[in-house]
Write a protein that holds these residues in place. Structure first.
Motif, short mmCIF file in Angstrom:
data_model
loop_
_atom_site.label_atom_id
_atom_site.label_comp_id
_atom_site.label_asym_id
_atom_site.label_seq_id
_atom_site.Cartn_x
_atom_site.Cartn_y
_atom_site.Cartn_z
N THR A 117 0.84 -1.19 0.00
CA THR A 117 0.00 0.00 0.00
C THR A 117 0.88 1.24 0.00
OG1 THR A 117 -1.85 1.11 1.08
CG2 THR A 117 -0.21 0.12 2.51
N VAL A 118 0.36 2.30 -0.58
CA VAL A 118 1.08 3.57 -0.61
C VAL A 118 1.15 4.15 0.80
CG1 VAL A 118 1.00 5.95 -1.46
CG2 VAL A 118 0.39 4.07 -2.99
N ASP A 119 2.31 4.62 1.19
CA ASP A 119 2.50 5.31 2.46
C ASP A 119 2.36 6.81 2.16
OD1 ASP A 119 3.32 6.53 4.77
OD2 ASP A 119 5.18 5.39 4.97
N TRP A 120 1.15 7.31 2.27
CA TRP A 120 0.85 8.68 1.88
C TRP A 120 1.62 9.72 2.69
CZ3 TRP A 120 -1.35 9.59 -2.61
CH2 TRP A 120 -2.10 8.56 -3.19
N ASP A 121 1.91 9.44 3.94
CA ASP A 121 2.63 10.40 4.78
C ASP A 121 4.06 10.63 4.29
OD1 ASP A 121 0.44 10.77 6.40
OD2 ASP A 121 1.09 9.29 7.88
N ASN A 122 4.64 9.63 3.65
CA ASN A 122 6.03 9.74 3.22
C ASN A 122 6.18 9.85 1.70
OD1 ASN A 122 7.36 9.63 5.80
ND2 ASN A 122 6.62 7.54 5.91
N SER A 123 5.08 9.98 0.98
CA SER A 123 5.11 10.14 -0.47
C SER A 123 4.91 11.60 -0.82
CB SER A 123 4.00 9.31 -1.13
OG SER A 123 4.20 7.94 -0.89
N SER A 124 5.22 11.94 -2.07
CA SER A 124 4.93 13.30 -2.52
C SER A 124 4.13 13.21 -3.81
CB SER A 124 6.23 14.09 -2.74
OG SER A 124 7.04 13.45 -3.70
N GLY A 125 3.13 14.05 -3.91
CA GLY A 125 2.29 14.02 -5.10
C GLY A 125 0.92 13.44 -4.82
N ASN A 126 0.12 13.40 -5.88
CA ASN A 126 -1.25 12.87 -5.81
C ASN A 126 -1.40 11.75 -6.83
OD1 ASN A 126 -2.14 14.83 -3.89
ND2 ASN A 126 -2.13 16.34 -5.54
N ASN A 127 -2.50 11.03 -6.74
CA ASN A 127 -2.82 9.96 -7.70
C ASN A 127 -1.67 8.98 -7.84
OD1 ASN A 127 -5.32 11.21 -8.22
ND2 ASN A 127 -4.33 12.57 -9.69
N LEU A 128 -1.25 8.42 -6.72
CA LEU A 128 -0.13 7.50 -6.67
C LEU A 128 -0.63 6.08 -6.46
CD1 LEU A 128 2.11 9.59 -4.27
CD2 LEU A 128 2.09 9.65 -6.77
N SER A 129 0.16 5.11 -6.86
CA SER A 129 -0.19 3.71 -6.60
C SER A 129 1.08 2.88 -6.49
CB SER A 129 -1.10 3.15 -7.70
OG SER A 129 -0.40 3.11 -8.92
N ALA A 130 0.95 1.73 -5.85
CA ALA A 130 2.05 0.78 -5.70
C ALA A 130 1.48 -0.61 -5.99
CB ALA A 130 2.63 0.83 -4.30
N PHE A 131 2.16 -1.37 -6.85
CA PHE A 131 1.71 -2.71 -7.23
C PHE A 131 2.79 -3.72 -6.89
CE2 PHE A 131 -0.59 0.18 -10.01
CZ PHE A 131 -1.88 -0.29 -9.87
#
Length: 171
Positions: A117-131
């Motif tokens: 799962t995307v770690d939103w607190d440590n990511s930058s930007g919007n509309n992100l995904s992890a597979f």
């Protein structure tokens, strides 16, 4: 002064109430777990949230645990957050948006159902995904899992990106 004489109906009702309450108390004090038939208590009869890990046998509790987890952070440099990692040895990034993870502790990734799962607190930007990729395509030999991270932009092709931090759990 006039004396109160209870009616026969009131006497019967009071007696029934006393016997009823006494019977419940007696049953609560006398019925134990040995009195229950095997498999008599099913999950629909158990109130949600009442069974705790300590109530489970060791074998059941062990199967419910997460065997490995990690948090891959991207800033200031891409690395495993060692304070939030168990069962992962390393992570590499051979190309943009492709992360190669190696498990420790002899866990066979092909026999599990890992999740990412995307770690939103440590990511930058919007509309992100992890597979997740259990085949670890595009990773060096010996890699157990691969994760691909993407950034989605309206009207443009999905692009692999290095701006997505993520968490992986291996049950």
């Amino acid at each position: 002064m006039r004396r109160f004489l209870p009616s026969p109906a009131l006497v019967v009702a009071a007696l029934a109430l006393v016997l009823c309450l006494g019977g419940v108390s007696y049953a609560a004090a006398k019925i134990t777990t040995q009195d229950l038939a095997r498999d008599a208590v099913v999950s629909t009869k158990i109130k949600n949230g009442t069974v705790q890990p300590a109530d489970l046998g060791p074998a059941v509790a062990k199967t419910m645990q997460v065997r490995a987890y990690t948090s891959v952070v991207i800033s200031p440099t891409m690395t495993i957050d060692t304070t939030r990692t168990k069962g992962f040895a390393s992570v590499t990034r051979p190309k943009t948006g492709v992360y190669c993870l190696t498990l420790s502790d002899g866990i066979d990734a092909s026999r599990t159902a890992p999740v990412v799962t995307v770690d939103w607190d440590n990511s930058s930007g919007n509309n992100l995904s992890a597979f997740l990729s259990k085949s670890a395509h595009d990773c060096p030999a010996g890699t157990d899992l691969a994760v691909r991270t993407y950034s989605f932009k309206a009207g443009k092709a999905n692009a692999l990106t290095n701006i997505v931090a993520f968490t992986v759990l291996v049950p």
